[in-house]
Design a protein around this motif. Structure first.
Motif, PDB file in Angstrom:
ATOM      1  N   ILE A 287      45.976 -56.639  32.805  1.00  0.00           N
ATOM      2  CA  ILE A 287      45.395 -55.598  31.940  1.00  0.00           C
ATOM      3  C   ILE A 287      45.849 -55.774  30.493  1.00  0.00           C
ATOM      4  CG2 ILE A 287      45.077 -53.141  31.550  1.00  0.00           C
ATOM      5  CD1 ILE A 287      43.884 -54.263  34.195  1.00  0.00           C
ATOM      6  N   ARG A 288      47.149 -55.837  30.255  1.00  0.00           N
ATOM      7  CA  ARG A 288      47.650 -55.925  28.884  1.00  0.00           C
ATOM      8  C   ARG A 288      47.315 -57.278  28.255  1.00  0.00           C
ATOM      9  NH1 ARG A 288      49.406 -50.834  27.006  1.00  0.00           N
ATOM     10  NH2 ARG A 288      49.872 -49.649  28.896  1.00  0.00           N
ATOM     11  N   ARG A 289      47.409 -58.330  29.025  1.00  0.00           N
ATOM     12  CA  ARG A 289      47.126 -59.661  28.476  1.00  0.00           C
ATOM     13  C   ARG A 289      45.651 -59.807  28.148  1.00  0.00           C
ATOM     14  NH1 ARG A 289      46.069 -64.775  30.179  1.00  0.00           N
ATOM     15  NH2 ARG A 289      45.578 -63.935  32.216  1.00  0.00           N
ATOM     16  N   GLU A 290      44.787 -59.289  29.016  1.00  0.00           N
ATOM     17  CA  GLU A 290      43.350 -59.409  28.758  1.00  0.00           C
ATOM     18  C   GLU A 290      42.879 -58.399  27.711  1.00  0.00           C
ATOM     19  OE1 GLU A 290      40.877 -60.063  32.170  1.00  0.00           O
ATOM     20  OE2 GLU A 290      42.263 -61.544  33.005  1.00  0.00           O
ATOM     21  N   LEU A 291      43.634 -57.326  27.528  1.00  0.00           N
ATOM     22  CA  LEU A 291      43.364 -56.421  26.413  1.00  0.00           C
ATOM     23  C   LEU A 291      43.613 -57.143  25.085  1.00  0.00           C
ATOM     24  CD1 LEU A 291      42.737 -53.531  25.343  1.00  0.00           C
ATOM     25  CD2 LEU A 291      45.194 -53.052  25.558  1.00  0.00           C
ATOM     26  N   ALA A 292      44.668 -57.963  25.046  1.00  0.00           N
ATOM     27  CA  ALA A 292      44.947 -58.754  23.843  1.00  0.00           C
ATOM     28  C   ALA A 292      43.837 -59.763  23.592  1.00  0.00           C
ATOM     29  CB  ALA A 292      46.296 -59.464  23.985  1.00  0.00           C
ATOM     30  N   GLU A 293      43.339 -60.385  24.644  1.00  0.00           N
ATOM     31  CA  GLU A 293      42.217 -61.327  24.512  1.00  0.00           C
ATOM     32  C   GLU A 293      40.992 -60.602  23.947  1.00  0.00           C
ATOM     33  OE1 GLU A 293      41.892 -64.789  26.046  1.00  0.00           O
ATOM     34  OE2 GLU A 293      44.056 -64.681  25.743  1.00  0.00           O
ATOM     35  N   PHE A 295      40.937 -57.904  22.086  1.00  0.00           N
ATOM     36  CA  PHE A 295      41.158 -57.546  20.695  1.00  0.00           C
ATOM     37  C   PHE A 295      40.897 -58.730  19.767  1.00  0.00           C
ATOM     38  CE2 PHE A 295      44.299 -57.239  17.138  1.00  0.00           C
ATOM     39  CZ  PHE A 295      43.668 -56.219  16.442  1.00  0.00           C
ATOM     40  N   CYS A 296      41.452 -59.883  20.115  1.00  0.00           N
ATOM     41  CA  CYS A 296      41.295 -61.051  19.248  1.00  0.00           C
ATOM     42  C   CYS A 296      39.868 -61.593  19.273  1.00  0.00           C
ATOM     43  CB  CYS A 296      42.285 -62.138  19.658  1.00  0.00           C
ATOM     44  SG  CYS A 296      44.007 -61.715  19.294  1.00  0.00           S
ATOM     45  N   HIS A 297      39.178 -61.444  20.395  1.00  0.00           N
ATOM     46  CA  HIS A 297      37.808 -61.947  20.483  1.00  0.00           C
ATOM     47  C   HIS A 297      36.844 -61.107  19.655  1.00  0.00           C
ATOM     48  CE1 HIS A 297      34.308 -63.971  22.012  1.00  0.00           C
ATOM     49  NE2 HIS A 297      33.831 -62.880  22.565  1.00  0.00           N
ATOM     50  N   TYR A 298      37.020 -59.797  19.692  1.00  0.00           N
ATOM     51  CA  TYR A 298      36.055 -58.904  19.050  1.00  0.00           C
ATOM     52  C   TYR A 298      36.472 -58.414  17.661  1.00  0.00           C
ATOM     53  CZ  TYR A 298      33.493 -58.747  23.458  1.00  0.00           C
ATOM     54  OH  TYR A 298      32.765 -59.085  24.573  1.00  0.00           O
ATOM     55  N   TYR A 399      49.859 -61.987  18.557  1.00  0.00           N
ATOM     56  CA  TYR A 399      49.201 -61.287  17.453  1.00  0.00           C
ATOM     57  C   TYR A 399      48.993 -59.812  17.780  1.00  0.00           C
ATOM     58  CZ  TYR A 399      48.270 -65.977  15.720  1.00  0.00           C
ATOM     59  OH  TYR A 399      48.416 -67.265  15.269  1.00  0.00           O
ATOM     60  N   THR A 400      48.539 -59.549  18.999  1.00  0.00           N
ATOM     61  CA  THR A 400      48.260 -58.161  19.386  1.00  0.00           C
ATOM     62  C   THR A 400      49.542 -57.351  19.479  1.00  0.00           C
ATOM     63  OG1 THR A 400      46.334 -58.958  20.621  1.00  0.00           O
ATOM     64  CG2 THR A 400      47.061 -56.703  21.061  1.00  0.00           C
ATOM     65  N   GLY A 401      50.611 -57.970  19.986  1.00  0.00           N
ATOM     66  CA  GLY A 401      51.886 -57.261  20.074  1.00  0.00           C
ATOM     67  C   GLY A 401      52.425 -56.867  18.714  1.00  0.00           C
ATOM     68  N   ILE A 402      52.308 -57.757  17.743  1.00  0.00           N
ATOM     69  CA  ILE A 402      52.766 -57.448  16.390  1.00  0.00           C
ATOM     70  C   ILE A 402      51.870 -56.391  15.754  1.00  0.00           C
ATOM     71  CG2 ILE A 402      53.055 -58.400  14.070  1.00  0.00           C
ATOM     72  CD1 ILE A 402      53.896 -61.047  15.446  1.00  0.00           C
ATOM     73  N   MET A 403      50.570 -56.492  15.984  1.00  0.00           N
ATOM     74  CA  MET A 403      49.640 -55.487  15.451  1.00  0.00           C
ATOM     75  C   MET A 403      49.885 -54.123  16.091  1.00  0.00           C
ATOM     76  SD  MET A 403      47.605 -56.914  13.146  1.00  0.00           S
ATOM     77  CE  MET A 403      45.940 -56.223  13.105  1.00  0.00           C
ATOM     78  N   TRP A 404      50.280 -54.096  17.354  1.00  0.00           N
ATOM     79  CA  TRP A 404      50.663 -52.835  18.017  1.00  0.00           C
ATOM     80  C   TRP A 404      51.916 -52.264  17.359  1.00  0.00           C
ATOM     81  CZ3 TRP A 404      55.195 -51.404  20.434  1.00  0.00           C
ATOM     82  CH2 TRP A 404      55.160 -50.221  21.176  1.00  0.00           C
ATOM     83  N   SER A 405      52.910 -53.128  17.150  1.00  0.00           N
ATOM     84  CA  SER A 405      54.199 -52.675  16.622  1.00  0.00           C
ATOM     85  C   SER A 405      54.084 -52.129  15.210  1.00  0.00           C
ATOM     86  CB  SER A 405      55.204 -53.835  16.641  1.00  0.00           C
ATOM     87  OG  SER A 405      55.453 -54.266  17.955  1.00  0.00           O
ATOM     88  N   MET A 406      53.274 -52.771  14.386  1.00  0.00           N
ATOM     89  CA  MET A 406      53.209 -52.399  12.971  1.00  0.00           C
ATOM     90  C   MET A 406      51.974 -51.597  12.597  1.00  0.00           C
ATOM     91  SD  MET A 406      54.504 -55.836  11.024  1.00  0.00           S
ATOM     92  CE  MET A 406      56.129 -56.530  11.319  1.00  0.00           C
ATOM     93  N   GLY A 407      50.903 -51.739  13.361  1.00  0.00           N
ATOM     94  CA  GLY A 407      49.638 -51.131  12.964  1.00  0.00           C
ATOM     95  C   GLY A 407      48.992 -50.228  13.979  1.00  0.00           C
ATOM     96  N   GLY A 408      49.724 -49.844  15.034  1.00  0.00           N
ATOM     97  CA  GLY A 408      49.195 -48.869  15.977  1.00  0.00           C
ATOM     98  C   GLY A 408      48.016 -49.335  16.808  1.00  0.00           C
ATOM     99  N   VAL A 409      47.747 -50.647  16.848  1.00  0.00           N
ATOM    100  CA  VAL A 409      46.642 -51.158  17.664  1.00  0.00           C
ATOM    101  C   VAL A 409      46.922 -50.862  19.134  1.00  0.00           C
ATOM    102  CG1 VAL A 409      45.495 -53.269  18.458  1.00  0.00           C
ATOM    103  CG2 VAL A 409      45.958 -52.939  16.021  1.00  0.00           C
ATOM    104  N   HIS A 410      45.974 -50.252  19.807  1.00  0.00           N
ATOM    105  CA  HIS A 410      46.072 -49.864  21.225  1.00  0.00           C
ATOM    106  C   HIS A 410      47.128 -48.786  21.470  1.00  0.00           C
ATOM    107  CE1 HIS A 410      44.619 -54.261  21.980  1.00  0.00           C
ATOM    108  NE2 HIS A 410      43.593 -53.444  21.797  1.00  0.00           N
TER     109      HIS A 410
END
Length: 449
Positions: A287-293, A295-298, A399-410
């Motif tokens: 779930i979390r890994r494919e959520l990152a996919e 995010f980066c795809h779209y 990328y998604t983990g850093i965007m979550w940490s700093m930018g509230g993504v997801h």
């Protein structure tokens, strides 16, 4: 022929001839739908099958740690492909140059490649698609539920994609393994052994090496077995404790595609472990890994502040001028020379092992935000350091983990505070309440056995 989503990238008509698999992300034989698709096409046309891996470091986003890890794995993969009658070529060229050089060399009538949602790979595919004299197919061999079938749009959070994935999950988990057979249509075109050895030597020369992780499909499978027998029984209890040895350590193998997520999931599901441990791990693995996919795809801005949700952009803007008690530059951060011994240990863990515990990576990223003059600088520094030192750097998860940490993504809005605004906050005392900071620092320094 194949029960995965296939992306035809141009309108060229298929015809008989050699098939070329441009390998990038999924560096394995076992359970590789992209390689399987390529072989099935070659069998259909009674043609040879070739595999090419372009390795220009400056273009492929491969860091020095990953280079040694990848080279070790590719040497083993080359041997296994040769045993199957499938020639493997390692070319020190840009992907477009390497692919078209091989198309000409083997008279390829079709190109197949694996799916990667990052910007550079999409640009490369577009260039190949535009210039290719033959059909180009892209196969999602990385996700259990193919990215574009899981969702046709960017998902807001884990809860919005979870149901969509679970509705299709059993269908994909229960499919037969994509088995590569001995290829009956041989070719006399192989990479010269001397050329191969020179390339391997050149790639390894003066490159950093991380000895913590062995490379290749066997090493990945051995790591999975150790995780299931020794760590999975305690996963839910200790997975967020960086002192305990409860994480899988499978991320370098997943990043390079040396093992499939589907193979891992099926092994975990039949392991007989406690349901909570299994469910928690599957949540992270799929779930979390494919959520990152997703995010980066779209989201084309998956690595900059324009990719933040609106509320995060607003909160950062309102706190842009907040004073910082500490400000560090890139060199101080890279050399782990901050006032925070816990953060320094996390940075050194990444530098010395090529990997940082997932819980610590969140703390690490949030502190960079706190100690730099702007969120833009913080984001750039975190991505630079992660991509430079992590074996699983240059990856949608990172990328998604850093965007979550700093930018509230997801994530959701939290209580407003200085610098962070409404971004989720983490601090030293919070970590101290969850695990022994002293023990973690000793572990990183090799003082714990």
């Amino acid at each position: 022929m194949i029960d995965r989503v296939v992306y035809p990238k141009n309108s060229h008509e298929e015809k008989a001839g050699s098939v070329l698999y441009y390998m990038q992300r999924d560096q394995r034989i076992i359970d590789n739908p992209a390689l399987y698709f390529a072989q099935q096409k070659a069998l259909e046309y009674r043609s040879p099958l070739f595999v090419v891996y372009p390795l220009p470091v400056e273009q492929n986003g491969i860091n020095n740690y990953q280079l040694c890890f990848i080279m070790d794995g590719l040497e083993k993969l080359r041997t296994r492909l040769k045993e199957k009658g499938i020639p493997f070529f390692l070319l020190p060229e840009s992907p477009e140059t390497a692919v078209f050089k091989m198309v000409e060399k083997v008279k390829a009538a079709m190109i197949v490649t694996d799916f990667l949602p990052l910007r550079l790979k999409k640009i490369i595919e577009k260039n190949i698609e535009r210039k290719s004299p033959c059909p180009l197919y892209v196969i999602d061999a990385h996700n259990v539920v193919p990215c574009t079938l899981a969702s046709y749009k960017q998902e807001y959070a884990a809860y919005t994609i979870r149901k969509k994935i679970h509705e299709q999950l059993n269908e994909y988990l229960n499919k037969p393994e994509y088995t590569i057979q001995n290829h009956p249509y041989s070719s006399d075109i192989f990479q010269n052994e001397r050329e191969w050895e020179e390339l391997v030597t050149a790639c390894r020369k003066n490159k950093s090496s991380v000895s913590t992780f062995l490379s290749g499909e066997k090493a990945a499978n051995d790591t999975l077995k150790v995780f299931i027998s020794e760590k999975l029984p305690f996963y839910s209890l200790f997975r967020n404790n960086p002192v305990e040895n409860a994480v899988s350590h499978l991320s370098p193998y997943l990043h390079t595609g040396q093992i499939s997520a589907r193979m891992i999931a099926n092994a975990v599901l039949v392991s007989g472990n406690d349901k909570k441990n299994v469910d928690d791990f599957i949540e992270e693995l799929i779930i979390r890994r494919e959520l990152a996919e997703n995010f980066c795809h779209y989201n084309i801005n998956y690595d900059n502040v324009n990719g933040f949700p609106g509320w995060a952009k607003e909160t950062h803007l309102s706190h842009h001028n907040d004073p910082r008690e500490y400000i560090y530059g890139l060199n101080e951060l890279e050399e782990a020379k901050t006032h925070d011994s816990l953060w320094n240990a996390a940075q050194m863990e990444m530098i010395t092992t090529g990997k940082m515990h997932g819980y610590m990576r969140m703390y690490w990223a949030k502190k960079i935000l706190e100690w730099t003059p702007s969120v833009e600088q913080a984001l750039n520094i975190a991505i630079y350091l992660n991509d430079k030192y992590s074996l699983d750097g240059n990856d949608p998860n990172g990328y998604t983990g850093i965007m979550w940490s700093m930018g509230g993504v997801h994530d959701r809005l939290w209580f407003d505070r200085p610098i962070f605004g409404k971004i989720r906050y983490m601090n030293y005392n919070g970590c101290k309440s969850k695990f022994s900071i002293t023990a973690y620092i000793k572990k990183v320094n090799g003082e714990l056995v």
